[in-house]
Every structure is written in structure tokens, then in C-alpha cells.
Design an enzyme around this catalytic site. Structure first.
Site, short mmCIF file in Angstrom:
data_model
loop_
_atom_site.label_atom_id
_atom_site.label_comp_id
_atom_site.label_asym_id
_atom_site.label_seq_id
_atom_site.Cartn_x
_atom_site.Cartn_y
_atom_site.Cartn_z
N SER A 283 0.83 -1.21 0.00
CA SER A 283 0.00 0.00 0.00
C SER A 283 0.86 1.25 0.00
O SER A 283 1.95 1.28 0.59
CB SER A 283 -0.91 0.04 1.23
OG SER A 283 -1.64 1.25 1.29
N TYR B 205 -2.39 -0.22 10.18
CA TYR B 205 -2.49 -0.69 8.80
C TYR B 205 -1.22 -0.35 8.02
O TYR B 205 -0.65 -1.20 7.33
CB TYR B 205 -3.70 -0.06 8.13
CG TYR B 205 -3.80 -0.34 6.65
CD1 TYR B 205 -4.20 -1.58 6.18
CD2 TYR B 205 -3.50 0.66 5.72
CE1 TYR B 205 -4.29 -1.84 4.81
CE2 TYR B 205 -3.59 0.41 4.36
CZ TYR B 205 -3.98 -0.83 3.91
OH TYR B 205 -4.06 -1.08 2.56
#
Length: 268
Positions: A160, A173
Site C-alpha cells: 500500500s 495498517y
């Protein structure tokens, strides 16, 4: 085609560089917002699909229908990716079924929003179990099988942009996706000698169900549009080309790389 991935690429005709016909792709997260269109794209490029998915997945039929519409074979195995023993059992079932893999596309993952102080141990456990532990164990099982069989292969992990752009409220995250990148590099170093390339893809802001709350917030939606050089949110389909590239002979000398697909956020 004259080609030996283990002893060096001699020549692959240009028209065959992105051809996945005859390949078998094992996919996690194939029914998700990014996973589904990219998995169908892999099938459209010629790969047979083996989906590792949760029991009674509500999108399972949609995935199967879409893959079979391409003319490719679709098989699935149920697994709780948050449980190490379930992962081990699942891969044993896959190998016992006679599946000889070529490609791993690991797209399964979860996000979570909370401040550092608010993040509970339970949240940490869930994110670590899926985004970190499952990623490692799935890649480990796939790589071990290829090495045992003496076969080359491809591993593509979804990381990501958040590993670089760590915004408030997504620390756990972001940290997990930074692990995926580092894990990818480490595995690439160990497995390159076997003809196994391991790379990752880092999406930016992609309009999926996982980001629905953010994309439907008018202020944040406009922030993303303004912050992104391309002037829009990414779509899951924007990831199809890069994953097919990393799954194909076109990327045989690329390993340990992370490819950013963010429409121009980080370097603006």
C-alpha cells in the site's frame, strides 16, 4: 519460444511476453474490491485460477462466473487466513489435488482506522494475523512448493501507498503494509536463485468497498482528487496491467520491487 527461467532468459517473442496461457494462478482475496477484477484479468490473460477464500463468501459465485466466462478453469479452496493451521491444511489440500502452481497473487488484507492510543490488542491481533502472518505463511507455502518441484514462478503481494504516506489514524495498517514490502524484498533475495520473482504492488487511494466511507465523505473525496496528480480516485481496474506484467515473462528480471500505483500522490 526458447526460454529457461532457471538458467537465464534466452528469448521470449514480444507477442508472448504477457501471455499467461497454461499458467496456474493461486489467489487470495480474489473476491475483494481489488482482487476480483484483477483475478478476472489474470484469467483473461490465459491463467487458470485457484481461489483461496473464506467459507460461504458472498462474492464467490460472481468470481466463479466471471472467471469461467473467460474460458479458464476455476477451482476454490476454503480457508481461514487468520489461522495458521487452516492455511497449512488448505495448501496441503491444494497440493494433494495435483495443482502445480506458477503464480501467487496475494491480495487478501484488512484495513483499520484508529489512533495509536485507541488501537486495542484485539485490533493489533486481527491486522497482524491477516496482513502480516497470513502474508508470510501463504508466500512461504507457495515458495516452498516451487523450490521442491524445481519450478520457477511469480509472487505478487499487495502492499500500500500507506506504507509511505502514514496518515493519522491508520498507523497499524500502514505498519503492516510496510512489513509486506520488507518481506517481499527478503523473499526475493532468497528465491531469485530458483527462478522465483517476488514483487509487490502499492495501490494509492482506490475506490473499493474497503474505502467506501472515505470516498463517500465529500471533503475527503475532494481532498483525494486534489492531492492526486491524475485528478481522480483510482479504480480497481487500474491495477490489472501491473499485476499481469509481474505475473508474466515480461518481468523475469525484476524481483524485490514495489510498484506504486497511486496516480501521482507521493511525488507530487
Amino acid at each position: 519460444m526458447t526460454h529457461d527461467k532457471l538458467n537465464g532468459s534466452i528469448h521470449v517473442p514480444t507477442q508472448q511476453l504477457f501471455n499467461l496461457h497454461g499458467k496456474i494462478a493461486i489467489v487470495t482475496g480474489a473476491t475483494g474490491g481489488i482482487g476480483l477484477p484483477v483475478t478476472v484479468a489474470l484469467a483473461e490473460a490465459g491463467a487458470s485460477i485457484v481461489s483461496i477464500q473464506v467459507p460461504r463468501d458472498i462474492n464467490a459465485d460472481a468470481l466463479r462466473i466471471a472467471v469461467e466466462a473467460t474460458g479458464q478453469t476455476f477451482r476454490y479452496f476454503e480457508c481461514n487466513l487468520m489461522d495458521a493451521s487452516s492455511i497449512k491444511t488448505c495448501f496441503t489440500e491444494i497440493w494433494d489435488a495435483g495443482i502445480v502452481p506458477d503464480i501467487l497473487f496475494h491480495a487478501a488484507g484488512i484495513t483499520h482506522k484508529s489512533t495509536v492510543v485507541e488501537t486495542s490488542v484485539g485490533t493489533l491481533d486481527r491486522v497482524i494475523d491477516l496482513n502480516i502472518k497470513a502474508a508470510y505463511l501463504v508466500c512461504q507455502a507457495f515458495g516452498e512448493r516451487l523450490i521442491t518441484l524445481g519450478r520457477p514462478g511469480k509472487v505478487i503481494n499487495i502492499a500500500s501507498m500507506a506504507a509511505d504516506l502514514v496518515q493519522e489514524g491508520v498507523n497499524v495498517y500502514s505498519s503492516s503494509k510496510a512489513f509486506v514490502r520488507s518481506m517481499t524484498r527478503g523473499m526475493s533475495n532468497e528465491w531469485a536463485r530458483y527462478g522465483i520473482q517476488v514483487n509487490s504492488v502499492s495501490p494509492g487511494w482506490i475506490a473499493t468497498g474497503m474505502c467506501r466511507d472515505m470516498s463517500q465523505d465529500a471533503d475527503f473525496h475532494q481532498y483525494v482528487v486534489d492531492r492526486t496528480s491524475s485528478g481522480r480516485w483510482g479504480q480497481p481496474e487500474d491495477l490489472r496491467g501491473v499485476v499481469i506484467f509481474l505475473a508474466s515473462a515480461a518481468s523475469d528480471f525484476i524481483t524485490g520491487a514495489d510498484i506504486l500505483v497511486d496516480g501521482g500522490v507521493l511525488f507530487r
